[in-house]
Design a protein around this motif. Structure first.
Motif: not given
Ligand SMILES: NC(=O)c1ccc[n+]([C@@H]2O[C@H](COP(=O)([O-])OP(=O)(O)OC[C@H]3O[C@@H](n4cnc5c(N)ncnc54)[C@H](O)[C@@H]3O)[C@@H](O)[C@H]2O)c1
Length: 357
Positions: A157-161, A257-259, A271-279
């Motif tokens: 989900r991050i892909g090529p770094l 992602f941001v920790i 990328a390309g999706n405005l819905e973020k996932t938050v834990y």
């Protein structure tokens, strides 16, 4: 207090050794059997507080030792935590670590692995020679938020770094070696960056001193990872506690992602999706405070040793501790020479390349 599990001793009974000991005492995979400090009062106070019971001396209840070798010979523990400190918070780790390894114990050492690279290399080599597990308390990545971030990365989900930016700011007014902050604080940050980015190839460091300070108390490190990604790290011993203290952002072609603060929150921005996932760390069953990072890390080491995980597959290994220190040594050389410095050292991690992901 548990009565079975790996027989554990703790060497170095300052605040951190006491924390390790308390955690072992509560962990069902461990039986705390002895504590040791060259300062007798510290060893005695810890043993009295902990009520350590030894199978070898069940009636005494409290075996405190003042010399590592004596404790190893008397108790034959399976595992030792080495929580000594010393110059640059790491010079005292070498001797008891080598003694415990030579006695065939698995060792969990505090960071930095050692303040001297050559000694750190010897420690890692000794563990390999003896064939035991050697871990370092790189506790910042042993959190549910960091585990989830790693899972996202492994799922592609991050892909090529592309980049990793990391910051860690705390207050530590101690004035010792000019490189104290670089060497003693940043085993954590560099380890987290290596955890997500793999080995670091080159580094350039700029540093400054807060008013009144003599040591390099705030620094910035630019890095290039072996896989071609780039990294930036800001670290400081000059920022009063109370506000957030750590942030790690990992960005790739597919998302980032941001920790925040190790365990408080991790957010995935696809990328390309405005819905973020938050834990967000939950109120029930979540992590309570910083010592929980120690609990998680220590439990993971106990689990891996108990399950017979091969020494070269231990999470947060001695080799990882050494690799972080080698990056920091290169940073110091960069600071001294005002140049970009290639990181010397072995490649201990096989980590995300830039392949499809
Ligand atoms: N992982 C983390 O988040 C974290 C946080 C803070 C500190 N630390 C690390 O924990 C370590 C200990 O920190 P502290 O604040 O408790 O240090 P400290 O100096 O208060 O305690 C260390 C103790 O080790 C003892 N000691 C030294 N050499 C010894 C030996 N050969 N045998 C037996 N005892 C010996 C000393 O007498 C002292 O009591 C440091 O390496 C530090 O970098 C880690």
């Amino acid at each position: 207090m548990s009565t079975s599990g790996l027989r554990v001793c703790v060497i170095g009974m300052g605040p951190i050794g006491n924390l390790h000991a308390s955690i072992y005492r509560e962990d069902p995979l461990a039986e705390l059997v002895g504590v040791c400090d060259v300062i007798r009062e510290r060893a005695d106070a810890a043993a009295a507080r902990l009520g350590v019971r030894s199978l070898a001396a069940p009636s005494r209840g409290v075996p405190a030792f003042y010399e590592t070798r004596q404790m190893l010979e008397a108790l034959h523990p399976d595992l030792c935590s080495v929580t000594t400190g010393g110059y640059e918070y790491g010079s005292d780790h070498y001797e008891p670590t080598m003694q415990a390894l030579e006695a065939g114990c698995h060792v969990l050492g505090e960071k930095p692995i050692c303040n001297e690279i050559l000694k750190a290399e010897e420690m890692v080599a000794k563990a390999r020679e003896v064939g035991v597990c050697y871990g370092i308390n790189l506790n910042h990545r042993f959190t549910p938020a960091a585990y989830l971030a790693k899972k996202w990365q492994d799922e592609g989900r991050i892909g090529p770094l592309l980049f990793i930016t990391m910051s860690m700011w705390i207050k530590n007014p101690a004035e010792s070696s000019p490189y104290y902050m670089i060497k003693a604080l940043n085993p954590h940050t560099v380890d987290v960056m290596r955890h997500f980015g793999g080995d670091v190839e080159a580094v350039q460091c700029f540093a400054t001193r807060a008013p009144g300070r003599t040591i390099w108390s705030t620094a910035h490190f630019s890095m290039r990872f072996k896989n071609g990604a780039i990294g930036g790290l800001t670290a400081s011993y000059d920022v009063e506690r109370g506000h957030p203290m750590e942030r790690c952002e990992v960005g790739g072609v597919n998302g980032r992602f941001v920790i925040d603060d190790m365990w408080r929150q991790v957010t995935l921005y696809p990328a390309g999706n405005l819905e973020k996932t938050v834990y967000t760390n939950p109120v029930f069953g979540g992590m309570r405070d910083f010592p929980d990072t120690f609990r998680n890390r220590i439990h993971k080491f106990l689990e891996q040793v108990s399950e017979g995980v091969p020494p070269d597959q231990i999470d947060g290994s001695g080799a990882d501790g050494l690799a972080a220190q080698q990056v920091l040594q290169a940073a110091i050389e960069s600071l001294e020479t005002e140049s970009v410095v290639t990181v010397r050292g072995e490649c201990s991690l096989s980590l995300p390349g830039r392949g499809p992901g």
